[in-house]
Design an enzyme around this catalytic site. Structure first.
Site, PDB file in Angstrom:
ATOM      1  N   TYR A  77      41.385   6.244   4.686  1.00 37.42           N
ATOM      2  CA  TYR A  77      41.186   5.806   5.733  1.00 37.42           C
ATOM      3  C   TYR A  77      40.727   4.613   4.713  1.00 37.42           C
ATOM      4  CZ  TYR A  77      37.556   3.714   8.956  1.00 37.42           C
ATOM      5  OH  TYR A  77      36.584   2.610   9.527  1.00 37.42           O
ATOM      6  N   SER A 106      35.837  -2.171   6.368  1.00 39.38           N
ATOM      7  CA  SER A 106      34.902  -1.442   6.932  1.00 39.38           C
ATOM      8  C   SER A 106      34.207  -1.426   5.690  1.00 39.38           C
ATOM      9  CB  SER A 106      35.064  -0.018   7.095  1.00 39.38           C
ATOM     10  OG  SER A 106      34.223   0.737   7.423  1.00 39.38           O
TER      11      SER A 106
HETATM   12  P1  NAD Z   1      37.393   3.086  18.504  1.00 32.71           P
HETATM   13  O1  NAD Z   1      37.564   4.086  18.714  1.00 32.71           O
HETATM   14  O2  NAD Z   1      35.835   2.843  19.695  1.00 32.71           O
HETATM   15  O3  NAD Z   1      38.209   2.114  18.542  1.00 32.71           O
HETATM   16  C1  NAD Z   1      39.256   2.277  17.677  1.00 32.71           C
HETATM   17  C2  NAD Z   1      40.332   2.089  18.977  1.00 32.71           C
HETATM   18  O4  NAD Z   1      41.625   2.055  18.358  1.00 32.71           O
HETATM   19  C3  NAD Z   1      40.766   3.270  20.213  1.00 32.71           C
HETATM   20  O5  NAD Z   1      39.573   3.241  20.446  1.00 32.71           O
HETATM   21  C4  NAD Z   1      41.983   3.323  20.067  1.00 32.71           C
HETATM   22  O6  NAD Z   1      42.193   2.473  21.266  1.00 32.71           O
HETATM   23  C5  NAD Z   1      42.746   2.777  19.264  1.00 32.71           C
HETATM   24  N1  NAD Z   1      44.026   3.264  18.208  1.00 32.71           N
HETATM   25  C6  NAD Z   1      43.632   4.560  17.258  1.00 32.71           C
HETATM   26  N2  NAD Z   1      44.571   4.890  17.118  1.00 32.71           N
HETATM   27  C7  NAD Z   1      45.680   3.779  17.925  1.00 32.71           C
HETATM   28  C8  NAD Z   1      47.399   4.301  17.947  1.00 32.71           C
HETATM   29  N3  NAD Z   1      48.026   4.803  17.545  1.00 32.71           N
HETATM   30  N4  NAD Z   1      47.745   3.387  18.616  1.00 32.71           N
HETATM   31  C9  NAD Z   1      47.325   2.323  19.651  1.00 32.71           C
HETATM   32  N5  NAD Z   1      45.453   2.317  19.271  1.00 32.71           N
HETATM   33  C10 NAD Z   1      45.203   3.216  18.632  1.00 32.71           C
HETATM   34  O7  NAD Z   1      36.292   2.803  17.378  1.00 32.71           O
HETATM   35  P2  NAD Z   1      35.574   1.698  16.985  1.00 32.71           P
HETATM   36  O8  NAD Z   1      35.081   2.183  15.721  1.00 32.71           O
HETATM   37  O9  NAD Z   1      35.261   0.398  17.580  1.00 32.71           O
HETATM   38  O10 NAD Z   1      37.094   1.353  16.000  1.00 32.71           O
HETATM   39  C11 NAD Z   1      36.963   0.054  15.837  1.00 32.71           C
HETATM   40  C12 NAD Z   1      37.419  -0.824  14.613  1.00 32.71           C
HETATM   41  O11 NAD Z   1      36.506  -0.184  13.432  1.00 32.71           O
HETATM   42  C13 NAD Z   1      38.485   0.326  13.181  1.00 32.71           C
HETATM   43  O12 NAD Z   1      39.058  -0.202  12.803  1.00 32.71           O
HETATM   44  C14 NAD Z   1      37.267   1.180  12.647  1.00 32.71           C
HETATM   45  O13 NAD Z   1      38.067   1.588  11.318  1.00 32.71           O
HETATM   46  C15 NAD Z   1      35.880  -0.409  12.693  1.00 32.71           C
HETATM   47  N6  NAD Z   1      35.183   0.285  11.875  1.00 32.71           N
HETATM   48  C16 NAD Z   1      34.389   1.221  12.741  1.00 32.71           C
HETATM   49  C17 NAD Z   1      33.162   1.626  12.397  1.00 32.71           C
HETATM   50  C18 NAD Z   1      32.320   2.657  13.145  1.00 32.71           C
HETATM   51  O14 NAD Z   1      30.880   3.464  11.823  1.00 32.71           O
HETATM   52  N7  NAD Z   1      32.405   2.743  14.524  1.00 32.71           N
HETATM   53  C19 NAD Z   1      33.080   0.497  10.390  1.00 32.71           C
HETATM   54  C20 NAD Z   1      33.512   0.146  10.501  1.00 32.71           C
HETATM   55  C21 NAD Z   1      35.047  -0.167  10.522  1.00 32.71           C
END
Ligand code: NAD
Ligand code: MG
Length: 299
Positions: free
Chosen positions: A201, A188
């Protein structure tokens, strides 16, 4: 008039403000307003992953879902992992993968459990009939303003899901991965420039960068590439289920940190990089971090 597919990146997904909303984590994408765009109606494949077998964690929603849809449209069979309470989102992804004539395997379970991570790798390999791509996208993010209020339990959970599961999954999957396989982690912009309310985080996302760069060097002699994606603010369930304080949701992507493109990104805008890093197009790329951040600097 030109038929070129050109859009102003600042206004491509324009909206005034997101409606205020909250769901208990992990949240369901299908209940978000607006529902995130994961490329369901827009991603076009070109056979870049024909015959490949991919495991995508967090594949039910958000960025992982965008990767899973794109992988299927590029010709891969796809297994997705998610938490049991996310079954309704996962069923939608399964239908989308199968619509492409590809195999979809649903493997719910908690990545903070080492034994489950082992089973997940093995089941993905068995049910897909092979395994050559790991897109490790799952993540946990809960904003806490004051370190005095940051519970030890949350610190453990954030590290278990975001960091430890990567070690456990890669260890379990390694015996199955052929030369040419690709591992993609998800860091991220927080891994470079932490927000004050994301101390646990942001530290995990910094750790993922170290893990990825080192693992890429270690696995080069096995013919396996390892890279990471660093997203900026993306409209997903993670953010409306405690990833941001509620008051930040309406202007998410438009306020701090300054985003040159002046908006939140959509998961669909990440699909291309997950395809590139999985595919032969990136055969000379390893131990690298690719940012899709709306212009937020990551160096
Ligand atoms: P999202 O909520 O759609 O996806 C996160 C997923 O993590 C969930 O759908 C869930 O299935 C999974 N998860 C969480 N805890 C879990 C557990 N204990 N066991 C199994 N699965 C688990 O949100 P997203 O934003 O698409 O996140 C995806 C990735 O992108 C993450 O690693 C997040 O840190 C990263 N990210 C997101 C952003 C943002 O702004 N959305 C920015 C930077 C990085
Ligand atoms: Mg989800």
């Amino acid at each position: 008039m030109s038929d070129a597919n050109l859009h102003n990146p600042q206004t491509k997904y324009d909206h005034d403000e997101f409606p205020k909303q909250y769901q208990e984590p992990p949240g369901l994408q299908k209940e978000m307003k607006p529902v995130p765009d994961c490329g369901e109606t827009s991603y076009k494949g070109a056979g870049k992953l024909k015959g490949r077998k991919a495991l995508v964690t967090g594949g039910d929603s958000g960025i992982g879902r965008a990767a899973a849809i794109a992988y299927a449209r590029e010709g891969a069979d796809v297994a997705i992992n998610y938490l049991p309470e996310e079954q309704p989102d996962a069923e939608e992804v399964k239908a989308l993968i199968e619509k492409e004539g590809r195999k979809a395997v649903l493997l719910p379970g908690d990545l903070s459990d080492e034994a489950f991570c082992g089973e997940l790798a093995e089941k993905a390999y068995q049910e897909l009939g092979g395994l050559d791509t790991l897109a490790l996208v799952a993540g946990k993010q809960q904003a806490v303003d004051d370190i005095s209020d940051l519970a030890t339990e949350q610190i453990y959970q954030t590290f278990e899901v975001n960091v430890f599961s990567l070690y456990w999954l890669v260890k379990a999957a390694l015996p199955y991965l052929p030369k040419g396989a690709s591992i993609i982690t998800t860091t991220s912009v927080e891994g470079y420039n932490p927000s004050p309310m994301l101390l646990d985080y942001a530290a995990t996302k910094h750790a993922i960068i170290g893990f990825t760069v080192g693992l890429g060097k270690q696995l080069a002699n096995k013919g396996i590439r390892v890279n990471s994606v660093a997203p900026g603010p993306i409209w997903t369930p993670l953010q409306i289920s405690g990833g941001q304080p509620g008051e930040n949701i309406p202007k998410f992507g438009k306020e701090t940190p300054a985003v040159p493109l002046n908006r939140a990104g959509q998961p669909a805008e990440l699909a291309g990089i997950y395809v590139f890093l999985a595919s032969e197009e990136s055969s000379y790329v390893t131990s690298q971090i690719y940012s899709v951040s709306g212009g937020i600097p990551t160096a």
